[in-house]
Write a protein that holds these residues in place. Sequence first.
Motif, PDB file in Angstrom:
ATOM      1  N   LEU A  72       4.155   2.463   9.231  1.00  0.00           N
ATOM      2  CA  LEU A  72       3.754   1.877   7.961  1.00  0.00           C
ATOM      3  C   LEU A  72       2.475   2.511   7.430  1.00  0.00           C
ATOM      4  O   LEU A  72       2.317   2.726   6.225  1.00  0.00           O
ATOM      5  N   ALA A 122       6.680  -6.302   4.453  1.00  0.00           N
ATOM      6  CA  ALA A 122       6.727  -4.939   4.983  1.00  0.00           C
ATOM      7  C   ALA A 122       7.167  -4.933   6.444  1.00  0.00           C
ATOM      8  O   ALA A 122       7.976  -4.096   6.866  1.00  0.00           O
ATOM      9  N   GLU A 212       6.545  -0.338  -1.332  1.00  0.00           N
ATOM     10  CA  GLU A 212       6.139   0.795  -0.509  1.00  0.00           C
ATOM     11  C   GLU A 212       6.084   2.048  -1.385  1.00  0.00           C
ATOM     12  O   GLU A 212       7.011   2.332  -2.158  1.00  0.00           O
TER      13      GLU A 212
END
Length: 631
Positions: A72, A122, A212
């Motif tokens: 991430l 996320a 994202e």
Amino acid sequence: MGRPVFLGKAYINWCEKCNVPLIGDSCAVHGKESVFRLNITPPGDLRFAFEKDIEFIRSVFREHYGVDLGELFEGKVVLLNKTPGEDDTYEVILDGYVFGWIRFDPLELKWKPGLKVEGAMALWKRFGKSMGKWIIVDEGAIEPILNGSNLLPVGIIEAEQSIRRNDDVILVSESGEVIATGIAKKDYESLANKERGTGVKVRRQKAVNYRERRKATMEDVLRANSIELEKKVAEAKRFMRKTAMRYSDLPIAVAFSGGKDSLAVLGLALEEFGDEGFTVFFNNTGIEFPETLEYVEELRKELEPKGIKFIVADAGDAFWRALHVFSPPGRDYRWCCKVTKLGPITMAIKENYPKGVLMFVGQRKYESIKRFKQPRVWKNPWVPNETGASPIFHWRALEVWLYIFSRNLKYNPLYEDRLDRIGCFLCPSASLAEIYTLKEEKPELWARWENELKRWGKRFGMPDEWITYGFWRWKKLSRGEKAIAKELGVDVPEERSWEPVKYSMVENDDGTFTVRFNTVVNLRRIKEVAPILGEVEEGENYIRAGEVIFREDGAYTGDFGEGVQAYYLIKRAYECVGCGVCVGKCPEGALSIDPRSRKIVVNGELCTHCRECMDVCPLLKIKNPAEGSQL
């Protein structure tokens, strides 16, 4: 922790296309069209996360949620925003949203993570039920939750088994949509058994902005901020030039601490005054990080050949000597700054620039309420021969780092070791989180200070927790510290007292006063400082100083106030640690520090008995003498 600086609502602009933070309202590459605003917690003094910061954040989240954030965070610009709290708390920002936070728990003495809804989305998108701390919520409970209600166990369909009371958890619908985050108020077993009462205290969140975005580099950040950054640089340099012209009779200097803010000011000074030359003052407190001393020495070797004068105001071992007189410093007992900083810098300025100096410093309004209220140009009451000015007063940490990166300035390597504050390694203003980071990153430095604290703890009769939980950082415990001690069930005295020289005063029948001390009066030593109180007369077994007569068994005077002054003089005679604050304050130049004894000596021919030196001595910054001396 003191009152946080609050300058109104805090936010950071973000370029959606570049995926980088902006210090202005426009991107130098894509203009204003791709810019959106992200609200953050005040005061909003953001900084970039270094590699070691990110590794640490990953470890904290991995321990709690059982998953790695590496993918991430990879190739992303990550920001940290230090926010008010019981101890250190940092919001973690990337991709234009607040992912979550890490906070140091002052009771459990460990870092804990938390997620905003965006961060939960996320993680859930990547890991689903393979991560920990999740709760599947009945569809009928979703609307009440979104409307501000807490979650009752009856509304839980399934929960992850590692959940414990007070854990941060995420709430997910049956269809797999993250709807909220919160704090579990029961263990897994109680949640699974549908026990009555609140199951999860749900956080309120107004809007969700999760998306994202592309990877970005520091070069992308610098490019997007190039126009706004140069505007700020130009304003800072105009301020420096204008201030230098206003104080044209004073030589120009830069106060350099080894930290990022003073580095930015040094860089600005090199740009504006480099061809003209100026002086750099570094204050070696004697309790600096070794890395800082090495770093400063490298800079000195680089700058001196370019015509930049470098002066070190060296406190030597003053702190360790003064420790025996004052006891450990505290947030409410900051003798250390006066002894290791103000004294040495005052004397260094007086020696090199007796008529004074214009000192550019790296103070910023975001650092504390006191600095926020301070003007951009000021006279330091503790350093009377210095006029201070701050070119970066209005800068945030983010802008400081952008400037440093844009000029490729060599910064202190300690910033890459998770150390947010660069200064004295044992500063009592440090948070518990910073202390425990010091223990992890620089164990040999902490061990030296901990050994001293153990000796003082034993002397004061303190429990081990006095050190473990950082209670030593207060002379008189704050309300928050007393609450922590109560919650821990630890008996820590509310106030510690250490007074090497003690006194008592008695009014005699004839209206005179006798002052007794817990030590024999050394008349030879008193003679060296006696002119402070008045004209001196030396007899066979006494020293008269103004209206006070000193004998070996005490002091005698007809005035109560002068009796107190006699006590003050004894303290200065016996407990002086040679900090030099008073030397710079003396308008007649009558004071000096004996290089052998490292104590104050008064020139009776020059002294006018104005007693201004009494007003600045760290030993004498006290409350009512009847209550005992206290800084």
